[in-house]
Design a protein around this motif. Sequence first.
Motif, PDB file in Angstrom:
ATOM      1  N   ASN A 139       0.808  -1.228   0.000  1.00  0.00           N
ATOM      2  CA  ASN A 139       0.000   0.000   0.000  1.00  0.00           C
ATOM      3  C   ASN A 139       0.835   1.269   0.000  1.00  0.00           C
ATOM      4  N   LYS A 150       2.071   4.877  -1.487  1.00  0.00           N
ATOM      5  CA  LYS A 150       1.446   5.990  -2.185  1.00  0.00           C
ATOM      6  C   LYS A 150       2.477   7.093  -2.385  1.00  0.00           C
ATOM      7  N   TYR A 193       4.486   4.984   2.888  1.00  0.00           N
ATOM      8  CA  TYR A 193       3.564   3.916   3.276  1.00  0.00           C
ATOM      9  C   TYR A 193       3.133   4.178   4.705  1.00  0.00           C
ATOM     10  N   GLU A 194       2.072   3.519   5.119  1.00  0.00           N
ATOM     11  CA  GLU A 194       1.505   3.777   6.440  1.00  0.00           C
ATOM     12  C   GLU A 194       2.097   2.821   7.460  1.00  0.00           C
ATOM     13  N   ALA A 196      -0.724   5.033  12.159  1.00  0.00           N
ATOM     14  CA  ALA A 196      -1.071   5.755  10.931  1.00  0.00           C
ATOM     15  C   ALA A 196       0.006   6.754  10.512  1.00  0.00           C
ATOM     16  N   ARG A 197       1.245   6.520  10.915  1.00  0.00           N
ATOM     17  CA  ARG A 197       2.340   7.406  10.513  1.00  0.00           C
ATOM     18  C   ARG A 197       2.704   7.175   9.058  1.00  0.00           C
ATOM     19  N   LYS A 198       2.999   8.230   8.356  1.00  0.00           N
ATOM     20  CA  LYS A 198       3.448   8.140   6.976  1.00  0.00           C
ATOM     21  C   LYS A 198       4.973   8.038   6.975  1.00  0.00           C
TER      22      LYS A 198
END
Length: 564
Positions: free
Chosen positions: A314, A316, A368-369, A373-375
Amino acid sequence: MQIALNSSSCLYRCQARRLLQLQPFLLPCSTAFRFPTLRSLRCRAMASSPPSVQVRDIIDLTPKETQIFQKLLEVVRHFSLPTQLRVAGGWVRDKLLGKECYDIDIALDDMLGKEFCEKVNDYLSYTGEEKQGIGVIQCNPDQSKHLETARMRLFDEWIDFVNLRSEDYSENSRIPTMRFGTAEEDAYRRDLTINSLFYNINTSSVEDFTGRGIEDLKSGKIVTPLPPKDTFLDDPLRVLRAIRFGARFGFILDEDLKLAASCDDVRAAIADKISRERIGHEIDLMISGNEPVKAMACICDLLLFSVVFSLPPNVKPAISEDCDRLCVGYINAGWNLLQLVRSSTFNDEQRRLYLYAALFLPFRKTLYEGGKARKIPVVNHVIRNSLKLRASDADTVLSIHSAVEKFISLIPFIESSENMQISEAEWGIEILDLPVTSKLRILTGLLLREIKGFWRVALMVSTLLYPSDINHAEDISKNNIQLDKRRKVFEMIENAIVGLGLEEVWEVKPLVNGKDIMNVLQLKSGGPLVKDWQQKLVQWQLAHPSGTAEDCLDWMRQKRAKRS
């Protein structure tokens, strides 16, 4: 040079379909991963024909090697041992190639390494010489140490001692069942024929038990002693070693070896049976070696890129379908650019991290996470998790990528000295309202204070994206990247920074400290206000390189008075 496909492209199409089923190994992308065409399934950067290799007929020993080997033979004779002493592997290969090698590994045919080291010490005691400490390196399959190795110093050189062995592997493990073996069995269980040679100290002769080692060395070929697929499934790390040695010596990979290395079973074994630490170690040796681009190109061409540099799920934005070739294109451009610039520009560590930063440029904005929920940057995952390199390596590469974006915004203004329109949000600071020349010095100085000694690295990486990004693998393959122009940009910006006196600006101490600021502000303790003024005063100091501490404080008082 193409992989032999039994005169049929059908086999390749079947392999490609099976590769598509290995979802854990695919690079996440917005469309299905596009595998290379049949024509591209080859190590393009490797030699397309066997190189001309000069191989010596005999091994010439240095005086120190003669001393070491003579001492070991004296031990054998003193105790009437039937032991045959053989130097194994890389030392033999390098000596035959006329290269110096200080990594001496002694293979014993009838005892463990520790036992022989104890014999050496008994002999040293008998002759009145000082005994040496014996170190024992325990077997560690994850580090490719399947047998206990003993180590001691002789004539100021570390020597490793290990017994000859034969290995039997179980189906789902890299950990072999070990037993004493003959020299021939030991030779055949090695990774490559060029690494299977022995130098028999007792007879002062080179032994080639596979019958191919010297021949492959002379013809410049990378070949496995046993069928390559069996060899790789026994120990998949050998795939990466084959690539590394092929790149290092400019040798060609055997056609059957390449086909085996890119097959589904071996790709799965690399992912499942090798620790990430060992993968990272091999990649690090390639990156630090003499031909990093050839190694990365071969990893790409053998469909191993997404296995070696595994990504988290996942990500992005989505990864482009040709990102593996694009990564190789960037490191290729970066390597060629480095050759155009002074060779002494970077030290070994800077060169190493520069190449990682170039290789992973296509991922610089990909996240990515993580937990909570940290990027998290994908580059961080690849370096820390896929390769298990040092956390500081990941931090430095991320800092380089961050500095690259700021350099790109600065370069046009350094080139032209025009009035600057820099986004304060992009830099995360409030920039003082000063003349353009002062503002340029401030922003450049702040950037160099962040990246410190790696500023030249970040600048050179920036030139791969400026004045135009290299955003198509096709452009790279056509060498449409204007390297000479990028070199001129690098040298011009480097000279401008040196001319501004900023090349070591991070070493410059602040003119005023927190206590001075608190006195002006009439505060009893520090806090956000003091920190804010510290940042402003750093900017003032950059804008006024000849200013004094009192000048700095006077400016602060005036600035504060205007706000009151």
